[in-house]
Write a protein that holds these residues in place. Structure first.
Motif, PDB file in Angstrom:
ATOM      1  N   MET A 183      10.340  -6.726 -14.828  1.00  9.25           N
ATOM      2  CA  MET A 183       9.273  -6.482 -13.857  1.00  9.25           C
ATOM      3  C   MET A 183       9.829  -5.704 -12.682  1.00  9.25           C
ATOM      4  SD  MET A 183       6.937  -9.180 -11.661  1.00  9.25           S
ATOM      5  CE  MET A 183       6.588 -10.317 -13.000  1.00  9.25           C
ATOM      6  N   HIS A 184       9.030  -4.785 -12.180  1.00 12.72           N
ATOM      7  CA  HIS A 184       9.370  -4.018 -10.983  1.00 12.72           C
ATOM      8  C   HIS A 184       9.681  -4.990  -9.845  1.00 12.72           C
ATOM      9  CE1 HIS A 184       8.911  -1.333  -7.547  1.00 12.72           C
ATOM     10  NE2 HIS A 184       8.874  -0.302  -8.366  1.00 12.72           N
ATOM     11  N   ASN A 185      10.674  -4.675  -9.030  1.00 18.95           N
ATOM     12  CA  ASN A 185      11.107  -5.608  -7.993  1.00 18.95           C
ATOM     13  C   ASN A 185      10.000  -5.917  -6.987  1.00 18.95           C
ATOM     14  OD1 ASN A 185      13.259  -7.160  -6.607  1.00 18.95           O
ATOM     15  ND2 ASN A 185      12.901  -5.683  -4.975  1.00 18.95           N
ATOM     16  N   ARG A 234      16.271   0.521 -13.300  1.00 20.49           N
ATOM     17  CA  ARG A 234      16.180  -0.280 -14.532  1.00 20.49           C
ATOM     18  C   ARG A 234      17.563  -0.613 -15.097  1.00 20.49           C
ATOM     19  NH1 ARG A 234      11.410  -0.994 -17.656  1.00 20.49           N
ATOM     20  NH2 ARG A 234       9.540  -0.239 -16.585  1.00 20.49           N
ATOM     21  N   LEU A 235      18.540  -0.709 -14.230  1.00 18.56           N
ATOM     22  CA  LEU A 235      19.901  -1.043 -14.665  1.00 18.56           C
ATOM     23  C   LEU A 235      20.184  -2.539 -14.585  1.00 18.56           C
ATOM     24  CD1 LEU A 235      21.963   1.850 -13.029  1.00 18.56           C
ATOM     25  CD2 LEU A 235      21.101   1.688 -15.376  1.00 18.56           C
ATOM     26  N   SER A 236      19.240  -3.335 -14.045  1.00 18.28           N
ATOM     27  CA  SER A 236      19.525  -4.755 -13.827  1.00 18.28           C
ATOM     28  C   SER A 236      19.884  -5.511 -15.112  1.00 18.28           C
ATOM     29  CB  SER A 236      18.349  -5.428 -13.116  1.00 18.28           C
ATOM     30  OG  SER A 236      17.143  -5.256 -13.824  1.00 18.28           O
ATOM     31  N   PRO A 237      19.244  -5.261 -16.273  1.00 18.75           N
ATOM     32  CA  PRO A 237      19.685  -5.976 -17.470  1.00 18.75           C
ATOM     33  C   PRO A 237      21.136  -5.650 -17.841  1.00 18.75           C
ATOM     34  CG  PRO A 237      17.514  -5.016 -17.815  1.00 18.75           C
ATOM     35  CD  PRO A 237      18.048  -4.446 -16.538  1.00 18.75           C
ATOM     36  N   HIS A 238      21.526  -4.408 -17.644  1.00 20.10           N
ATOM     37  CA  HIS A 238      22.882  -3.994 -17.994  1.00 20.10           C
ATOM     38  C   HIS A 238      23.905  -4.549 -17.010  1.00 20.10           C
ATOM     39  CE1 HIS A 238      21.330  -1.323 -21.113  1.00 20.10           C
ATOM     40  NE2 HIS A 238      20.347  -1.085 -20.267  1.00 20.10           N
ATOM     41  N   VAL A 268      -3.332  -6.682  -9.052  1.00 15.48           N
ATOM     42  CA  VAL A 268      -1.925  -6.310  -8.919  1.00 15.48           C
ATOM     43  C   VAL A 268      -1.014  -7.458  -9.348  1.00 15.48           C
ATOM     44  CG1 VAL A 268      -1.576  -7.019  -6.492  1.00 15.48           C
ATOM     45  CG2 VAL A 268      -0.290  -5.072  -7.439  1.00 15.48           C
ATOM     46  N   ILE A 269      -1.434  -8.694  -9.112  1.00 13.71           N
ATOM     47  CA  ILE A 269      -0.659  -9.852  -9.571  1.00 13.71           C
ATOM     48  C   ILE A 269      -0.715  -9.934 -11.094  1.00 13.71           C
ATOM     49  CG2 ILE A 269      -0.408 -12.356  -9.461  1.00 13.71           C
ATOM     50  CD1 ILE A 269       0.184 -10.874  -6.821  1.00 13.71           C
ATOM     51  N   ASP A 270      -1.877  -9.734 -11.660  1.00 12.98           N
ATOM     52  CA  ASP A 270      -2.024  -9.817 -13.111  1.00 12.98           C
ATOM     53  C   ASP A 270      -1.271  -8.688 -13.809  1.00 12.98           C
ATOM     54  OD1 ASP A 270      -3.567 -12.016 -12.647  1.00 12.98           O
ATOM     55  OD2 ASP A 270      -5.476 -10.959 -12.809  1.00 12.98           O
ATOM     56  N   ALA A 271      -1.260  -7.504 -13.209  1.00  7.15           N
ATOM     57  CA  ALA A 271      -0.494  -6.399 -13.777  1.00  7.15           C
ATOM     58  C   ALA A 271       0.992  -6.745 -13.812  1.00  7.15           C
ATOM     59  CB  ALA A 271      -0.718  -5.130 -12.960  1.00  7.15           C
ATOM     60  N   ALA A 272       1.470  -7.341 -12.733  1.00  2.24           N
ATOM     61  CA  ALA A 272       2.888  -7.721 -12.679  1.00  2.24           C
ATOM     62  C   ALA A 272       3.236  -8.721 -13.767  1.00  2.24           C
ATOM     63  CB  ALA A 272       3.205  -8.308 -11.305  1.00  2.24           C
ATOM     64  N   MET A 273       2.417  -9.736 -13.931  1.00  5.76           N
ATOM     65  CA  MET A 273       2.707 -10.771 -14.914  1.00  5.76           C
ATOM     66  C   MET A 273       2.591 -10.249 -16.343  1.00  5.76           C
ATOM     67  SD  MET A 273       3.649 -13.131 -12.984  1.00  5.76           S
ATOM     68  CE  MET A 273       3.878 -14.415 -14.226  1.00  5.76           C
ATOM     69  N   ARG A 274       1.704  -9.298 -16.559  1.00  5.68           N
ATOM     70  CA  ARG A 274       1.581  -8.731 -17.900  1.00  5.68           C
ATOM     71  C   ARG A 274       2.735  -7.772 -18.200  1.00  5.68           C
ATOM     72  NH1 ARG A 274      -4.926  -7.935 -18.875  1.00  5.68           N
ATOM     73  NH2 ARG A 274      -5.594  -9.759 -17.661  1.00  5.68           N
ATOM     74  N   GLN A 275       3.217  -7.076 -17.185  1.00  5.49           N
ATOM     75  CA  GLN A 275       4.412  -6.268 -17.397  1.00  5.49           C
ATOM     76  C   GLN A 275       5.580  -7.161 -17.801  1.00  5.49           C
ATOM     77  OE1 GLN A 275       6.146  -4.218 -13.976  1.00  5.49           O
ATOM     78  NE2 GLN A 275       7.149  -2.739 -15.324  1.00  5.49           N
ATOM     79  N   LEU A 276       5.724  -8.291 -17.129  1.00  9.18           N
ATOM     80  CA  LEU A 276       6.787  -9.242 -17.471  1.00  9.18           C
ATOM     81  C   LEU A 276       6.666  -9.691 -18.922  1.00  9.18           C
ATOM     82  CD1 LEU A 276       9.097 -11.206 -16.780  1.00  9.18           C
ATOM     83  CD2 LEU A 276       7.359 -12.791 -15.933  1.00  9.18           C
ATOM     84  N   SER A 277       5.465 -10.033 -19.339  1.00  7.94           N
ATOM     85  CA  SER A 277       5.262 -10.503 -20.702  1.00  7.94           C
ATOM     86  C   SER A 277       5.562  -9.415 -21.727  1.00  7.94           C
ATOM     87  CB  SER A 277       3.822 -10.988 -20.862  1.00  7.94           C
ATOM     88  OG  SER A 277       3.570 -11.413 -22.183  1.00  7.94           O
TER      89      SER A 277
END
Length: 455
Positions: A327-329, A232-236, A313-322
């Motif tokens: 989002m997990h890679n 989770r360092l990508s934003p930094h 699994v696709i919907d979980a990914a998009m909701r995590q993004l929102s």
């Protein structure tokens, strides 16, 4: 009194910052400057999540400078005009800035150089500030960049890296230089409710935690969706709160399979930067066109954006993004493959949506990863399709990731959560969850026909 300007861009840190260190060397005073760039706003890249994270970064940077006797000067507007204005107000002799890879930072650098030279000032551009290995530092024979990662990585690993620089102990800033107010997180607009905090202090805390409790297992667990075992360092990294050079060297010092796998991911980041530096048009145009005639069904696109595709699994990914602006890679790969290969929608539609929300929304990595998945980029297997059901079985075997982000399915136990359409009718009827927007076999057949793979 000699004065320089240190222009912060994608390097919002004091540790291992060649721009600030060089500006301080040989100068009596330095103006640490950040310009809220009107060009970024006009281009539509000032997304609320990144603005909020940026506000955290600038507040933290200012606090760290104040601890050392300095302060951050903030201006708003055209970068060239504001830098020249600050240089004139402070009677500075030179400006220091980090090298950029994409088209916009390079154009910005060129405009700034010309304007400063007209005023008799110099622009010093510093490499290996944003990346661990500078774009163009390694190239294949007779070409200006690598188009395949593995040979790039072999040469990347052999590059001798510069020393990691300590944070300065004191920063003396000339008096009387006007500064705008620091931007606030609250003024950023509607941000994702689970957005992480920004700033170098937070980034270094996460880095130390990652080294002590996460990195050693990274090789085995980096694709574990429910385990959330990434750094989770990508934003930094995106905002330069952490140095890629320092991260590579610290990982190599720790050693082990996990550290090696983490370094490889940092090399992927550099790989995309060197591709974009050589081919700036790839931010919007196909790197390798397949002659696609993309579909654009608005209902299917809306379902994908909202996490209502009917594939959990696709919907979980998009909701995590929102929710998180992150989002997990592995989830990014699945969401991108579903849009471009299963729904056969233009990768630019997905890339734009990601940039609207991702706190680590980096043009080089976002656009070129989307092209890689779409098969228009550097992937050596451009027609591969990631089956969401097979991927869910492998990387979320008991459905815990899905249940975390799709509450409608929270009561469905085990792997059955990945195929809700197979649940008993009395159970299925109680779920407020849509049917699949497309049959996977139909989507695959449509994609293969569009790419001419069945001829």
């Amino acid at each position: 009194m000699t004065t320089t300007v240190a222009l912060f861009t994608g390097d919002l840190r004091l540790h291992d910052n060649p721009v600030l260190r060089s500006a301080l060397n040989g100068a009596d005073q330095v103006v640490p400057l950040f310009v809220l760039d009107s060009g970024v706003r006009e281009a539509g890249f000032d997304a609320p999540n990144r603005l909020a994270f940026l506000a955290d970064c600038l507040a933290d940077l200012d606090a760290s400078l104040c601890e050392r006797g300095g302060r951050l000067v903030v201006r708003s507007g055209d970068v060239t005009e504001e830098v020249c204005r600050v240089a004139e107000e402070s009677d500075a002799g030179s400006v220091h800035v980090a090298a950029g890879a994409g088209g916009y930072p390079r154009r910005r650098e060129e405009r700034l150089r010309r304007a400063l030279e007209q005023d008799g000032l110099s622009l010093d551009v510093h490499e290996t500030v944003v990346t661990a290995v500078e774009p163009g530092a390694v190239t294949p024979a007779g070409k200006d960049h690598f188009a395949v990662f593995t040979p790039y990585f072999r040469q990347w690993e052999r590059v001798a890296q510069r020393d990691v620089l300590a944070a300065p102990r004191t920063v003396k800033v000339p008096r009387g230089i006007r500064s705008d107010a620091l931007p606030s997180r609250e003024a950023a607009g509607q941000v994702s409710p689970g957005l992480c905090r920004g700033g170098e202090s937070e980034g270094r805390r996460l880095m130390r935690r990652w080294e002590s409790s996460g990195m050693q297992d990274y090789a085995e667990r980096h694709d574990d969706l429910p385990g959330d075992a990434t750094s989770r360092l990508s934003p930094h990294l995106h905002f330069g709160c952490l140095s890629a050079v320092e991260l590579v060297q610290r990982a190599r010092k720790q050693g082990g399979e996990g550290a090696d796998a983490f370094v490889r991911q940092l090399a992927w980041r550099d790989f995309h930067h060197q591709v974009l530096a050589a081919r700036p048009h790839a931010s919007q145009a196909d790197y390798r066109t397949k002659g696609d005639r993309w579909r654009g069904d608005p209902d299917e696109i809306a379902a994908w954006r909202e996490g209502r595709t009917g594939y959990p699994v696709i919907d979980a990914a998009m909701r995590q993004l929102s929710h998180e602006g992150w989002m997990h890679n592995r989830a990014r790969l699945l969401a991108a493959s579903f849009l471009t290969k299963t729904l056969y929608v233009d990768w630019r539609v997905g890339a734009r949506h990601f940039l609207d929300l991702l706190v680590d929304g980096d043009v080089a990595n976002n656009q070129l990863n989307w092209q890689w998945v779409a098969g228009t980029g550097t992937d050596t297997r451009p027609n591969r399709v990631l089956n969401p059901l097979a991927q869910a079985k492998r990387f979320d075997p008991q459905g815990d990731y899905v249940r975390r982000w799709v509450p409608e399915l929270a009561d469905v136990e085990g792997a059955a959560v990945h195929r809700p359409w197979r649940l008993p009718a009395e159970v299925r009827d109680r779920l407020d969850y849509p049917e699949p927007v497309v049959d996977l076999d139909d989507g695959l057949a449509r994609f293969r026909a569009a790419r001419g793979l069945d001829q």
